[in-house]
Write a protein that holds these residues in place. Structure first.
Motif, mmCIF file in Angstrom:
data_model
loop_
_atom_site.group_PDB
_atom_site.id
_atom_site.type_symbol
_atom_site.label_atom_id
_atom_site.label_comp_id
_atom_site.label_asym_id
_atom_site.label_seq_id
_atom_site.Cartn_x
_atom_site.Cartn_y
_atom_site.Cartn_z
ATOM 1 N N ILE A 122 0.843 -1.207 0.000
ATOM 2 C CA ILE A 122 0.000 0.000 0.000
ATOM 3 C C ILE A 122 0.875 1.253 0.000
ATOM 4 O O ILE A 122 0.614 2.210 -0.734
ATOM 5 C CB ILE A 122 -0.952 0.001 1.215
ATOM 6 C CG1 ILE A 122 -1.959 -1.148 1.088
ATOM 7 C CG2 ILE A 122 -1.703 1.335 1.305
ATOM 8 C CD1 ILE A 122 -2.812 -1.352 2.333
ATOM 9 N N SER A 123 1.936 1.240 0.811
ATOM 10 C CA SER A 123 2.844 2.392 0.869
ATOM 11 C C SER A 123 3.492 2.649 -0.489
ATOM 12 O O SER A 123 3.625 3.803 -0.930
ATOM 13 C CB SER A 123 3.927 2.161 1.930
ATOM 14 O OG SER A 123 3.354 2.031 3.207
ATOM 15 N N GLU A 124 3.909 1.573 -1.161
ATOM 16 C CA GLU A 124 4.494 1.717 -2.500
ATOM 17 C C GLU A 124 3.483 2.324 -3.464
ATOM 18 O O GLU A 124 3.827 3.193 -4.274
ATOM 19 C CB GLU A 124 4.949 0.351 -3.017
ATOM 20 C CG GLU A 124 6.187 -0.199 -2.322
ATOM 21 C CD GLU A 124 6.477 -1.634 -2.718
ATOM 22 O OE1 GLU A 124 5.729 -2.170 -3.577
ATOM 23 O OE2 GLU A 124 7.432 -2.226 -2.181
ATOM 24 N N ARG A 125 2.241 1.867 -3.392
ATOM 25 C CA ARG A 125 1.216 2.384 -4.296
ATOM 26 C C ARG A 125 0.916 3.860 -4.041
ATOM 27 O O ARG A 125 0.654 4.615 -4.965
ATOM 28 C CB ARG A 125 -0.070 1.557 -4.165
ATOM 29 C CG ARG A 125 0.042 0.117 -4.665
ATOM 30 C CD ARG A 125 0.590 0.076 -6.098
ATOM 31 N NE ARG A 125 0.657 -1.269 -6.609
ATOM 32 C CZ ARG A 125 -0.204 -1.780 -7.505
ATOM 33 N NH1 ARG A 125 -1.181 -1.048 -7.976
ATOM 34 N NH2 ARG A 125 -0.054 -3.010 -7.928
ATOM 35 N N ILE A 126 0.937 4.266 -2.784
ATOM 36 C CA ILE A 126 0.717 5.679 -2.473
ATOM 37 C C ILE A 126 1.799 6.541 -3.109
ATOM 38 O O ILE A 126 1.529 7.591 -3.701
ATOM 39 C CB ILE A 126 0.692 5.896 -0.939
ATOM 40 C CG1 ILE A 126 -0.561 5.246 -0.339
ATOM 41 C CG2 ILE A 126 0.747 7.381 -0.599
ATOM 42 C CD1 ILE A 126 -0.592 5.243 1.169
#
Length: 443
Positions: free
Chosen positions: A70-74
């Motif tokens: 999720i952090s990578e996608r943000i």
């Protein structure tokens, strides 16, 4: 949950195989990749929000993995996209979508990170409200690229404008596609999370709808790439005119047109050159006494090799008789069942003035020979002779440039016999003249 996954696998396979015959199996794999993140998210929340409401977090490995993703996608959702002024206005819509996605991904992350049940439920309600409010905005990714927009009085799709912005550079188009489809993947994940949090989940309908949309997006992108490939000769000719440095031209071709193998041959010294007239796989330009060639490798051309037979053929060529040897060399290749389409021979002592930049899969053959004490490099391209015809090439089929510069090359460490003769003869003549003058004065 296992039943849902099995149903999903059946749905995605049956839907795509029935509608992607023309696009081929690669699109099936791409669609699966795009929805994979959403399935992970759904599975994760299915575990976290299962029947055991006292369980505050799932297994640590799953937790860390989903948090990292999720952090990578943000971070990926707000990567900068820079275009010229005339395209900026039309890309702003995409930026707005990306910002909305970032906001909802951050809310998803908050739900995952919290360990308090009441706080989690409040965050879930907030997420659902924000998702519903922004659903229309996010759904734009299904058709944003095919919206017709007007630039300088010309109506085009956003996708074609972007292709023009990148000058049909395939590497840039692929990078943009990866960015765009990552945003689509994020929206799928957000949509599936929304269904998971809903009282009446429409999971299966949501998956099917997004499969269709993603397939359509890949089809539109592949169609645009094919249109770009159809302009290859027009585009590479413009690049040849525009770019003067051979290495820059080579790198440009490699990155913009990775689907097409091209070589760059820069000629700056003395050379013997035969080039088949009007050969469409060969582009060239001259500037300041130099020549630059771009050779387009394809299946017509014979792959590079330096067999013993070819070595013998090339060894028969005499640099000093370039024009006279053309017919003889052509006949040698004809016996081998090959047509010569390009021939370059130059002294190795002038190699620094040449830049021969060949792709990894180049069809060029490069052979070294020696004649009269001078070493030469020969680069040539052959094509398979058409077995259905008996026609052979003759010197009249070629444009011949010989000795573009006439500098002689001497590779020996000392002086050659004729040079010594000139020096000795000149010295004797000077001595004779001096003695004559002295004798006349004595009288």
């Amino acid at each position: 949950m296992k039943k849902l996954n099995l149903f999903y696998i059946f749905v995605i396979f049956s839907t795509l195989t029935s509608r992607t015959v023309d696009a081929g199996l690669p699109i099936l794999g791409k669609v699966v990749d795009v929805v994979a993140f959403g399935l992970d998210v759904y599975s994760f929340f299915d575990s976290m929000l299962g029947d055991d409401e006292t369980q505050s977090t799932p297994a640590p490995i799953d937790y860390d993995r989903i948090i990292n993703r999720i952090s990578e996608r943000i971070e990926m959702s707000t990567e900068s996209i820079v275009f010229r002024i005339e395209v900026q206005a039309y890309i702003s819509e995409l930026r707005n979508v990306a910002l909305t996605i970032k906001q909802l991904l951050a809310e998803m992350e908050d739900i995952v990170r919290t360990k308090n049940k009441d706080t989690r439920e409040e965050l879930q309600r907030r997420f659902r409200n924000n998702f519903d409010r922004n659903k229309i905005e996010m759904d734009k990714v299904k058709s944003l690229l095919t919206f017709k927009v007007e630039v300088s009085g010309i109506s085009s799709t956003l996708l074609s404008l972007i292709a023009n912005e990148f000058e049909c550079g395939m590497t840039s188009l692929e990078e943009f596609q990866n960015y765009y489809m990552s945003l689509v993947s994020d929206v799928v994940a957000l949509a599936l999370l929304n269904e998971k949090l809903s009282e009446n989940s429409l999971y299966n309908e949501t998956i099917t709808s997004w499969q269709t949309a993603i397939r359509s997006l890949f089809y539109d992108m592949e169609k645009q790439k094919e249109e770009c490939k159809d302009k290859f000769f027009e585009l590479i000719t413009k690049d040849l005119i525009r770019i003067n440095d051979p290495l820059d031209l080579f790198e440009n071709n490699k990155h913009k047109y990775p689907y097409q193998e091209t070589d760059v041959l820069y000629l700056g010294g003395s050379y013997c050159l035969w080039s088949l007239k009007a050969y469409e796989k060969l582009l060239n330009k001259g500037k300041g006494g130099t020549m630059t060639f771009v050779f387009i490798n394809d299946e017509e051309n014979v792959l590079s090799h330096t067999s013993e037979q070819l070595q013998k053929v090339v060894s028969n060529a005499k640099y000093g008789n370039c024009l006279d040897d053309t017919g003889k060399i052509l006949s040698y290749f004809d016996v081998l069942g090959k047509d010569l389409v390009f021939w370059l021979m130059y002294p190795q002592g002038q190699a620094a003035e040449f830049k021969i930049l060949l792709n990894h899969n180049s069809t060029a053959s490069t052979i070294s020979t020696e004649s009269d004490g001078t070493k030469y490099t020969t680069v040539f391209y052959l094509r398979s002779k058409d077995p259905s015809t008996n026609s052979t090439l003759s010197p009249s089929d070629f444009d011949v440039k010989s000795y573009e510069k006439t500098d002689e090359v001497d590779e020996s460490p000392g002086l050659k016999t004729w040079q010594l003769g000139v020096i000795i003869g000149g010295s004797v003549l000077v001595v004779v003249v001096i003695l004559t003058v002295l004798i006349c004065k004595c009288r």
